[in-house]
Structure formats: C-alpha cells, structure tokens
Design a protein around this motif. Structure first.
Motif, PDB file in Angstrom:
ATOM      1  N   GLY A  17       6.405  55.425 -10.337  1.00 43.60           N
ATOM      2  CA  GLY A  17       6.752  54.682  -9.134  1.00 43.60           C
ATOM      3  C   GLY A  17       5.809  54.844  -7.970  1.00 43.60           C
ATOM      4  O   GLY A  17       6.037  54.265  -6.898  1.00 43.60           O
ATOM      5  N   THR A  18       4.724  55.616  -8.146  1.00 44.90           N
ATOM      6  CA  THR A  18       3.762  55.816  -7.063  1.00 44.90           C
ATOM      7  C   THR A  18       2.778  54.647  -7.014  1.00 44.90           C
ATOM      8  O   THR A  18       2.261  54.226  -8.049  1.00 44.90           O
ATOM      9  N   TYR A  19       2.526  54.134  -5.824  1.00 46.65           N
ATOM     10  CA  TYR A  19       1.563  53.046  -5.647  1.00 46.65           C
ATOM     11  C   TYR A  19       0.291  53.579  -5.017  1.00 46.65           C
ATOM     12  O   TYR A  19       0.305  54.083  -3.882  1.00 46.65           O
ATOM     13  N   VAL A  20      -0.813  53.484  -5.761  1.00 41.70           N
ATOM     14  CA  VAL A  20      -2.102  53.943  -5.251  1.00 41.70           C
ATOM     15  C   VAL A  20      -2.544  53.095  -4.056  1.00 41.70           C
ATOM     16  O   VAL A  20      -3.128  53.607  -3.099  1.00 41.70           O
ATOM     17  N   ARG A  21      -2.242  51.796  -4.090  1.00 39.04           N
ATOM     18  CA  ARG A  21      -2.597  50.922  -2.966  1.00 39.04           C
ATOM     19  C   ARG A  21      -1.930  51.390  -1.674  1.00 39.04           C
ATOM     20  O   ARG A  21      -2.506  51.292  -0.590  1.00 39.04           O
ATOM     21  N   ALA A  22      -0.699  51.914  -1.791  1.00 36.82           N
ATOM     22  CA  ALA A  22       0.006  52.419  -0.610  1.00 36.82           C
ATOM     23  C   ALA A  22      -0.641  53.710  -0.103  1.00 36.82           C
ATOM     24  O   ALA A  22      -0.687  53.951   1.107  1.00 36.82           O
ATOM     25  N   ILE A  23      -1.145  54.539  -1.019  1.00 38.48           N
ATOM     26  CA  ILE A  23      -1.853  55.750  -0.609  1.00 38.48           C
ATOM     27  C   ILE A  23      -3.083  55.380   0.216  1.00 38.48           C
ATOM     28  O   ILE A  23      -3.339  55.948   1.286  1.00 38.48           O
ATOM     29  N   ALA A  24      -3.853  54.400  -0.274  1.00 39.71           N
ATOM     30  CA  ALA A  24      -5.060  53.964   0.440  1.00 39.71           C
ATOM     31  C   ALA A  24      -4.699  53.399   1.811  1.00 39.71           C
ATOM     32  O   ALA A  24      -5.356  53.705   2.818  1.00 39.71           O
TER      33      ALA A  24
END
Length: 328
Positions: free
Chosen positions: A180-187
């Motif tokens: 469920g982790t979004y890499v785009r949200a981390i960026a």
C-alpha cells in the motif's frame, strides 16, 4: 440429459513467471499477453505496476494464483528518480505542473530527512491512484475533473536510501516498503518538506515478496523464445481445417518457477506419499519428528514433488485449508 461442463480453454500449467515489465504497458495487458503466449487456462498478477513504471510484475499461472496474496503482502523494493523544482498533478511526468520552485536541496539536507520517512509513516496516496472513493477509482474521478480528497493512512517503509544525486535537479532513491505504499507520494512529500517540490521521473520495481531482481525475464526474451519454437501450419493441415497454432511450449515452460516459491516465509510440511493422499482428500495428518511444530498459524504442504495444500498446524497435526489439485 445432464449437460456437460464446458472444457476450459488452454493448458493447465502451474507456476510463476517473473516478468520484467516494459515501460508503457499496463499490468492487465501484460497478463493478457502472457496468457496468450503460454496458452494458459488461468493467469493473474501479484500487484499492479503503473504503465510508466518498469520492472518486476510477478505473473501466476494455475495453482500459483492461489498464492498471489502472499506475494502482494510481501515487501517491495523500488528504485526511483525524483526531479526537484516541480510538483505535478499526478506526482509523475504524466501530470501538469501545479507547483514550482527555484530552490534545490543539498545531499546532506536530503539524507537528514530520510529518517522521517522510514518505519510506520502517515501517507496520503496520490489523487491519480487506484484507491476507491465511494466505489469509484480515484484516478477516474481526478480525470473527470473532480476534486479528490483521500484520507491519510499508515504505511511501512523499511528502508529509504539516497543512491546518487547526479546533478542539482535530480536524485535517485531506493525504497523497501510494505503493502500500500506509494513511491510517488514519497517523492511529493520529500519535495514539500525540502521546500523545493518534486515528482517521479523514473520508477522501477526490483523485488516483490520472495522474488528478486535475478528472477526477472524481459518480455522481449519470452516473445523471441516463442517465435523460435512456433511452427507454421502446412498447406495440408490448413486444408484439413486446422486453425490452432503449432507450438513447442517446452522452452517457454522452462521459465516457470514452482508455485511454492511464493511461500518462502511460511513453514513447509513435507509429506510422505500416504500423507499427501490424505491431505489431497481434505484430511489432516499427524506430523512426526522432533523438529515438527505443535502450532503454526500458516504453513504449506508439499508432496509428490509439488505443492499440495495451504493450511495450519494445530496440536501437532497439519490441517489443510486450501488444497491444490492441479498437476500442470
């Protein structure tokens, strides 16, 4: 007179192909391509990968589809590039710029912030994501012009490293994270916290669950193998009404990984032929040996040289919950 059930179309193969998905191709399209390529009865994937992303897309055939949840719940590793100075509506290169900045972060500033993004963190998924809101996908609502509000949720990031910063505008990261982790949200959030904004320009998944980068097979390689082992129908065969393609599937099948490869984190119960027969009939079996556990919430059983069942160990006995009947 009772009607006979319709015979399933395709080959009853079982196993995994760990596809190296190319950019520009959707996950569903990849499944359809491999189902056609292998002429498989049943096929599915473990975890959607955005069309703009490349890398690991585990594709399950036959009995392996029953182990998909164990892969989807596993850790995933991504390598991604962030472009500083611009935040987009999609948090990647598909969207329009919605925030800009002339500021650029130093390597030290980036590294100092990474600890805040590891462990259990709160994250708001991107507006252009597959999250459902009132039964509709968020990206469908966003594309129709609606304002999408998604609640934050807790996700787990086990590791986030700065791999390199080739220039002032870009930085390359590697993240190991949970479901469920979004890499785009981390960026996006890193850019906001660094005061410079940012979005993902390149994203590649390199590991999912028990599967590693070395397991990946490029789609072009599979297509080449298929072409090398496909025979043209003779004129005589065509005249006789033959329509099916003639294909030697042996070389393609060599890329299949056994279904139980997805279950490496579970306890394995190795059954004798007699025990396997009992489990295949839905019966529990007593486990012998001093190392056999008395209790185990999740376990899998193998016998006859293949995966037999998923189940649990209770009071020293293996109790099957899902039996694998196909032999492939």
């Amino acid at each position: 007179m009772a009607r006979r059930g319709k015979k399933p179309k395709g080959r009853p193969i079982n196993g995994w192909v760990i596809l190296d998905k190319p950019k520009g191709m959707g996950s569903t399209d990849c499944v359809g391509k491999l189902k056609w390529l292998y002429f498989a009865q049943k096929c599915g994937h473990a975890g959607t990968l955005d069309p703009l992303a490349s890398g690991m897309l585990p594709i399950a055939f036959g009995d392996a589809t029953k182990t998909v949840p164990y892969v989807m719940d596993g850790r995933k590793t991504y390598r991604f590039t962030v472009r500083w100075g611009i935040q987009t509506s999609t948090d990647d290169t598909e969207g329009e710029a919605i925030e800009t900045s002339d500021a650029r972060p130093s390597r030290d500033a980036i590294r100092d912030l990474l600890a805040d993004y590891t462990g259990e963190i709160e994250q708001v998924p991107p507006a252009f994501s597959a999250i459902k809101i009132g039964g509709e996908r968020a990206y469908d609502l966003a594309r129709s012009g609606e304002t999408v509000e998604i609640e934050s949720r807790v996700v787990t990031v086990h590791r986030l490293d700065l791999v390199e910063a080739p220039d002032a505008d870009t930085a390359v990261f590697e993240a190991e994270c949970g479901k469920g982790t979004y890499v785009r949200a981390i960026a996006r959030d890193l850019g906001r916290d660094l005061g410079c904004f940012g979005h993902v320009t390149d994203l590649r998944r390199t590991a999912v669950g028990a599967f590693e980068e070395a397991d990946m097979i490029p789609l072009d390689e599979l297509l080449d193998v298929a072409d090398e082992n496909r025979e043209e129908l003779t004129e005589e065969a065509i005249e006789s009404g033959a329509k099916a393609r003639i294909m030697d599937f042996g070389p393609l099948d060599e890329y299949l990984i056994e279904p139980e490869a997805a279950l490496s984190d579970l306890y394995e119960v190795m059954l004798s032929d007699d025990q396997a027969a009992r489990v295949l009939s839905g019966n529990s079996v007593l486990l012998k040996g001093r190392d056999a556990p008395a209790f185990c919430e999740e376990a899998f059983a193998t016998g006859h040289g293949r995966l037999i069942a998923l189940g649990a160990v209770e009071q020293g006995s293996f109790h099957p919950k899902r039996v694998f009947g196909g032999r492939g």
